[in-house]
Design a protein around this motif. Structure first.
Motif, PDB file in Angstrom:
ATOM      1  N   VAL A   1      12.981  -6.749  11.379  1.00 37.77           N
ATOM      2  CA  VAL A   1      13.651  -5.644  11.330  1.00 37.77           C
ATOM      3  C   VAL A   1      15.207  -5.982  11.094  1.00 37.77           C
ATOM      4  N   ASN A   2      15.920  -6.685  11.697  1.00 40.20           N
ATOM      5  CA  ASN A   2      16.997  -7.254  11.539  1.00 40.20           C
ATOM      6  C   ASN A   2      17.603  -7.483  10.070  1.00 40.20           C
ATOM      7  N   LEU A   3      16.565  -8.405   9.712  1.00 37.60           N
ATOM      8  CA  LEU A   3      16.826  -8.993   8.230  1.00 37.60           C
ATOM      9  C   LEU A   3      16.696  -7.803   7.147  1.00 37.60           C
ATOM     10  N   ALA A   4      15.583  -7.067   7.489  1.00 38.38           N
ATOM     11  CA  ALA A   4      15.424  -5.804   6.417  1.00 38.38           C
ATOM     12  C   ALA A   4      16.645  -4.914   6.553  1.00 38.38           C
TER      13      ALA A   4
ATOM     14  N   ASP B   1       8.437  14.868  -5.062  1.00 34.35           N
ATOM     15  CA  ASP B   1       9.711  14.981  -5.305  1.00 34.35           C
ATOM     16  C   ASP B   1      10.722  14.409  -4.221  1.00 34.35           C
ATOM     17  N   LYS B   2      10.001  14.025  -2.862  1.00 32.61           N
ATOM     18  CA  LYS B   2      10.834  13.564  -1.824  1.00 32.61           C
ATOM     19  C   LYS B   2      11.444  12.035  -2.237  1.00 32.61           C
ATOM     20  N   LYS B   3      12.626  11.864  -2.244  1.00 30.03           N
ATOM     21  CA  LYS B   3      13.144  10.609  -2.563  1.00 30.03           C
ATOM     22  C   LYS B   3      14.159  10.139  -1.727  1.00 30.03           C
ATOM     23  N   PHE B   4      14.460   8.866  -1.912  1.00 28.99           N
ATOM     24  CA  PHE B   4      15.139   8.148  -0.717  1.00 28.99           C
ATOM     25  C   PHE B   4      16.070   6.983  -1.313  1.00 28.99           C
ATOM     26  N   ASP B   5      17.066   6.872  -0.670  1.00 25.29           N
ATOM     27  CA  ASP B   5      18.256   5.733  -1.338  1.00 25.29           C
ATOM     28  C   ASP B   5      17.674   4.436  -0.766  1.00 25.29           C
ATOM     29  N   LYS B   6      16.838   4.314   0.511  1.00 28.41           N
ATOM     30  CA  LYS B   6      16.455   3.089   1.091  1.00 28.41           C
ATOM     31  C   LYS B   6      15.100   3.360   1.772  1.00 28.41           C
ATOM     32  N   ILE B   7      14.046   2.609   1.598  1.00 25.20           N
ATOM     33  CA  ILE B   7      12.994   2.615   2.118  1.00 25.20           C
ATOM     34  C   ILE B   7      12.560   1.340   2.907  1.00 25.20           C
ATOM     35  N   PHE B   8      12.009   1.492   3.984  1.00 30.33           N
ATOM     36  CA  PHE B   8      11.278   0.093   4.774  1.00 30.33           C
ATOM     37  C   PHE B   8      10.095   0.768   4.853  1.00 30.33           C
ATOM     38  N   CYS B   9       8.960  -0.215   4.832  1.00 28.44           N
ATOM     39  CA  CYS B   9       7.538  -0.188   4.797  1.00 28.44           C
ATOM     40  C   CYS B   9       6.786  -1.394   5.578  1.00 28.44           C
ATOM     41  N   ASP B  10       6.309  -1.224   6.698  1.00 34.14           N
ATOM     42  CA  ASP B  10       5.277  -2.425   6.993  1.00 34.14           C
ATOM     43  C   ASP B  10       4.143  -1.576   7.256  1.00 34.14           C
ATOM     44  N   TYR B  11       3.225  -1.699   6.389  1.00 38.44           N
ATOM     45  CA  TYR B  11       2.007  -0.896   6.275  1.00 38.44           C
ATOM     46  C   TYR B  11       1.134  -1.618   7.003  1.00 38.44           C
ATOM     47  N   PRO B  12      -0.403  -0.924   7.368  1.00 43.71           N
ATOM     48  CA  PRO B  12      -1.278  -1.916   7.615  1.00 43.71           C
ATOM     49  C   PRO B  12      -2.006  -2.456   6.795  1.00 43.71           C
ATOM     50  N   TRP B  13      -2.038  -3.881   7.055  1.00 43.64           N
ATOM     51  CA  TRP B  13      -2.493  -4.858   5.731  1.00 43.64           C
ATOM     52  C   TRP B  13      -3.902  -4.686   5.697  1.00 43.64           C
ATOM     53  N   ASN B  14      -4.449  -4.817   4.490  1.00 41.11           N
ATOM     54  CA  ASN B  14      -5.980  -5.334   4.059  1.00 41.11           C
ATOM     55  C   ASN B  14      -6.633  -4.183   4.422  1.00 41.11           C
ATOM     56  N   ILE B  15      -6.356  -2.884   4.803  1.00 40.51           N
ATOM     57  CA  ILE B  15      -7.392  -1.840   4.953  1.00 40.51           C
ATOM     58  C   ILE B  15      -8.180  -1.486   3.486  1.00 40.51           C
ATOM     59  N   LEU B  16      -9.260  -1.044   3.470  1.00 40.50           N
ATOM     60  CA  LEU B  16      -9.734  -0.644   2.182  1.00 40.50           C
ATOM     61  C   LEU B  16      -9.231   0.778   1.712  1.00 40.50           C
ATOM     62  N   LYS B  17      -9.349   0.856   0.282  1.00 40.28           N
ATOM     63  CA  LYS B  17      -8.696   2.005  -0.105  1.00 40.28           C
ATOM     64  C   LYS B  17      -9.294   3.427   0.340  1.00 40.28           C
ATOM     65  N   HIS B  18     -10.477   3.366   0.305  1.00 38.20           N
ATOM     66  CA  HIS B  18     -11.167   4.695   0.978  1.00 38.20           C
ATOM     67  C   HIS B  18     -10.774   5.087   2.611  1.00 38.20           C
TER      68      HIS B  18
ATOM     69  N   LEU C   1      11.393   6.098  -4.423  1.00 36.07           N
ATOM     70  CA  LEU C   1      12.666   5.449  -4.574  1.00 36.07           C
ATOM     71  C   LEU C   1      13.476   5.938  -5.521  1.00 36.07           C
ATOM     72  N   LYS C   2      14.882   6.292  -5.197  1.00 33.99           N
ATOM     73  CA  LYS C   2      15.627   6.788  -6.079  1.00 33.99           C
ATOM     74  C   LYS C   2      15.903   5.651  -7.335  1.00 33.99           C
ATOM     75  N   SER C   3      16.534   6.242  -8.450  1.00 33.23           N
ATOM     76  CA  SER C   3      16.917   5.272  -9.594  1.00 33.23           C
ATOM     77  C   SER C   3      17.500   4.208  -9.033  1.00 33.23           C
ATOM     78  N   ASN C   4      18.445   4.472  -8.242  1.00 34.17           N
ATOM     79  CA  ASN C   4      19.515   3.015  -7.816  1.00 34.17           C
ATOM     80  C   ASN C   4      19.181   2.819  -6.326  1.00 34.17           C
ATOM     81  N   GLY C   5      17.859   3.038  -5.858  1.00 35.89           N
ATOM     82  CA  GLY C   5      17.579   2.430  -4.562  1.00 35.89           C
ATOM     83  C   GLY C   5      17.096   1.432  -4.347  1.00 35.89           C
ATOM     84  N   LYS C   6      16.923   1.001  -3.065  1.00 38.07           N
ATOM     85  CA  LYS C   6      16.114  -0.546  -2.788  1.00 38.07           C
ATOM     86  C   LYS C   6      15.286  -0.187  -1.546  1.00 38.07           C
ATOM     87  N   ALA C   7      14.243  -1.041  -1.713  1.00 39.58           N
ATOM     88  CA  ALA C   7      13.202  -0.793  -0.569  1.00 39.58           C
ATOM     89  C   ALA C   7      12.899  -2.179  -0.130  1.00 39.58           C
ATOM     90  N   VAL C   8      12.407  -2.259   1.133  1.00 42.69           N
ATOM     91  CA  VAL C   8      11.804  -3.582   1.747  1.00 42.69           C
ATOM     92  C   VAL C   8      10.332  -3.328   2.085  1.00 42.69           C
TER      93      VAL C   8
END
Length: 573
Positions: free
Chosen positions: A124-127, A198-215, A252-259
């Motif tokens: 979190v600190n690094l992000a 239509d919901k856009k952000f300047d900065k996004i962080f995402c620590d999603y649940p890994w390796n789960i199946l698409k369905h 993400l907005k056109s000039n945005g950044k995400a981790v």
């Protein structure tokens, strides 16, 4: 709302949080199995008592019913049961500041039996440092219990913060925490794939649940079709990792950044993953990839990667921070000094970081794990592709353990079985297990004399040369590659010596794929460059190598003999 700054509160009370949690848990007897959320809810109720000067359980119950939302009230009741008096007792024993710090920074996923709900403070600190938030619209997709948002608010209280979390309990914990420290937060319950495009952000962080199946993601047909219109290969994915990453990019907005935090396999897996990475790179969406150390999470020891997304990138910054962890009491951490170094490496080339072109990445089959580019092999004199000297390569036999048990012989026979465990320090044990016979269907998996064997899985790779007497047959198992070499061109022990050298080890590590259990693909193995000098030079190196093997065997014999003698000294005395 908080009167003092978060930084001041953290510096003042953070060291007391663990002790407070332990005390609360010890008082929650009679509630059954105690989970972190029970401790959290009790600390929050105690905080409400202390902050609002409530006198008894009746006033506390009335406050919860009238002042809190229905969802929050229900959550607290589920967690506390009939032990409301415990909250009153705790409120009398601790300060408001101590209880607030406990609410904000107590670990929620500190037990491996509980699902992961929070990103480690190190990540979190690094992000937060990389995102450099400054009066912007900020989102945390899969926000869990709100660790990232708390840290971001600590750095910039003027931004507007949004979080979305599918788990009911985690959403309530996140909501409670953030409402205590900011007026500019919104936490919603639901899947990130339900967000309006239509919901856009300047900065996004995402620590999603890994390796789960698409369905299992709940992604709707419309959202999936929108993704496919940009990256057609998304349609064929089985696991959801790139769906989450794609979703971040689309918000993400056109000039945005995400981790985004992803498993290492996401950066180097072949097949559909490779094609999706190629699309992302050609669209200029990947700014940087940072390989992080193992054991940063409390619930898993696997290493992960931090992928930085933005628009219109012409190159990709590669940072290898795998060896930069500080060893903590329970898990590894990234110190503030280390985070400073990583942030510096995001802008400067060092021995652990560099910018690479898309052409360089294409040569590596669009793998984006930093080790492919930072730790390159030294130039190999008289180098040739390994495949040029391989006459045959097979994987060992896939024999079930139950069948193998039936094959094992207690008496010596002309048949033996070679397993990965039989290779120690590059030497094959002399006492390979005997088997009664070898079925004709399995004879093609028997190892020929002077064949090279390499472990398919795990790192570092195990390498050995098999010496097979004429009257003997040795069956290799499925976790080994059996490689027959053209001995008119190379000496097997020379090749083994190279593969076990520093440069050879780097060459093998660079072709490994897979996150949890790295493995060596055959195509990659054939492509690595090995030296191929004159046979006389090879033979001299091989002779030295064999002499060391003999020396090791003698030392092992002497060691085992000395241990046996040591165990009989008392009787002899």
């Amino acid at each position: 709302m908080l009167d003092m700054t978060l930084t001041k509160l953290k510096n003042q009370e953070f060291e007391n949080v663990e002790k407070t949690c332990f005390d609360i848990e010890s008082r929650l007897k009679g509630i059954g199995e105690i989970k972190s959320r029970n401790v959290f809810a009790t600390a929050y109720l105690a905080y409400l008592v202390a902050d609002n000067k409530l006198q008894n359980t009746k006033e506390l119950s009335n406050y919860v019913e009238t002042e809190l939302s229905f969802e929050q009230s229900l959550f607290l009741k589920e967690c506390i049961g009939n032990l409301w008096s415990v909250a009153i007792e705790i409120a009398h024993d601790y300060t408001v500041e101590n209880l607030l710090a406990t609410i904000l920074w107590m670990p929620i996923s500190n037990r491996r039996s509980e699902p992961n709900s929070e990103t480690p403070e190190s990540i979190v600190n690094l992000a937060t440092r990389i995102l450099n938030i400054n009066n912007e619209k900020v989102a945390d997709f899969c926000c869990g219990v709100g660790n990232f948002l708390i840290n971001a608010i600590e750095q910039d209280k003027n931004s507007k913060y949004y979080g979305i979390e599918i788990n009911t309990h985690y959403k309530e914990i996140s909501n409670i925490r953030l409402n205590l420290i900011s007026d500019y937060t919104e936490i919603e319950q639901g899947t990130v794939f339900d967000l309006n495009m239509d919901k856009k952000f300047d900065k996004i962080f995402c620590d999603y649940p890994w390796n789960i199946l698409k369905h299992n993601t709940g992604i709707n047909k419309e959202k999936l079709q929108e993704f496919e219109s940009v990256v057609p290969e998304i349609k064929k994915v089985v696991k959801s990792d790139w769906l989450f990453i794609m979703n971040v990019e689309r918000h993400l907005k056109s000039n945005g950044k995400a981790v985004v935090i992803a498993t290492n396999g996401t950066t180097w897996n072949g097949g559909i993953d490779k094609k999706i990475r190629e699309r992302f790179l050609k669209m200029g969406l990947i700014e940087a990839v940072i390989s992080l150390p193992a054991n940063l999470y409390s619930t898993t020891a696997i290493p992960v990667s931090m992928i930085v997304l933005s628009k219109s990138n012409k190159m990709v910054r590669m940072v290898d921070a795998r060896s930069m962890a500080s060893v903590g009491r329970r898990q590894n951490v990234l110190s503030n000094e280390t985070i400073d170094q990583i942030v510096h490496m995001m802008t400067e080339d060092t021995e652990n970081s560099k910018c690479v072109t898309f052409e360089e990445i294409e040569k590596e089959d669009f793998a984006i794990n930093p080790s492919r580019f930072i730790y390159t092999e030294a130039e190999v004199e008289n180098g040739i592709p390994f495949g040029n000297v391989i006459t045959n390569i097979t994987r060992g036999a896939q024999v079930k353990a139950s069948i193998l048990d039936e094959m094992v012989s207690d008496n010596p026979t002309d048949y033996q079985y070679l397993m990965l465990a039989n290779i120690q320090n590059g030497i094959i044990n002399d006492d390979l297990p005997f088997i009664k016979s070898i079925d004709k269907k399995l004879e093609k998996y028997c190892v020929k004399n002077n064949s090279l064997v390499i472990s398919k899985n795990g790192t570092p790779a195990k390498v050995a040369v098999v010496s097979v007497p004429e009257e003997r047959k040795v069956l290799a198992n499925g976790n080994l590659y059996v490689i027959e070499l053209d001995e008119t061109k190379v000496n097997p022990y020379f090749v083994k010596a190279y593969l076990e050298s520093e440069n050879g080890g780097i060459a093998l590590s660079r072709i490994m794929v897979g996150a949890v259990m790295p493995n060596i693909p055959v195509d990659g193995l054939k492509k690595i460059i090995i030296p191929c000098p004159e046979k006389d030079k090879q033979n001299k190196i091989a002779e030295k190598y064999l002499a060391k093997i003999d020396e090791i065997k003698v030392l092992k014999y002497k060691l085992s003999k000395a241990i046996a003698e040591m165990e009989t000294i008392y009787e002899e005395g």
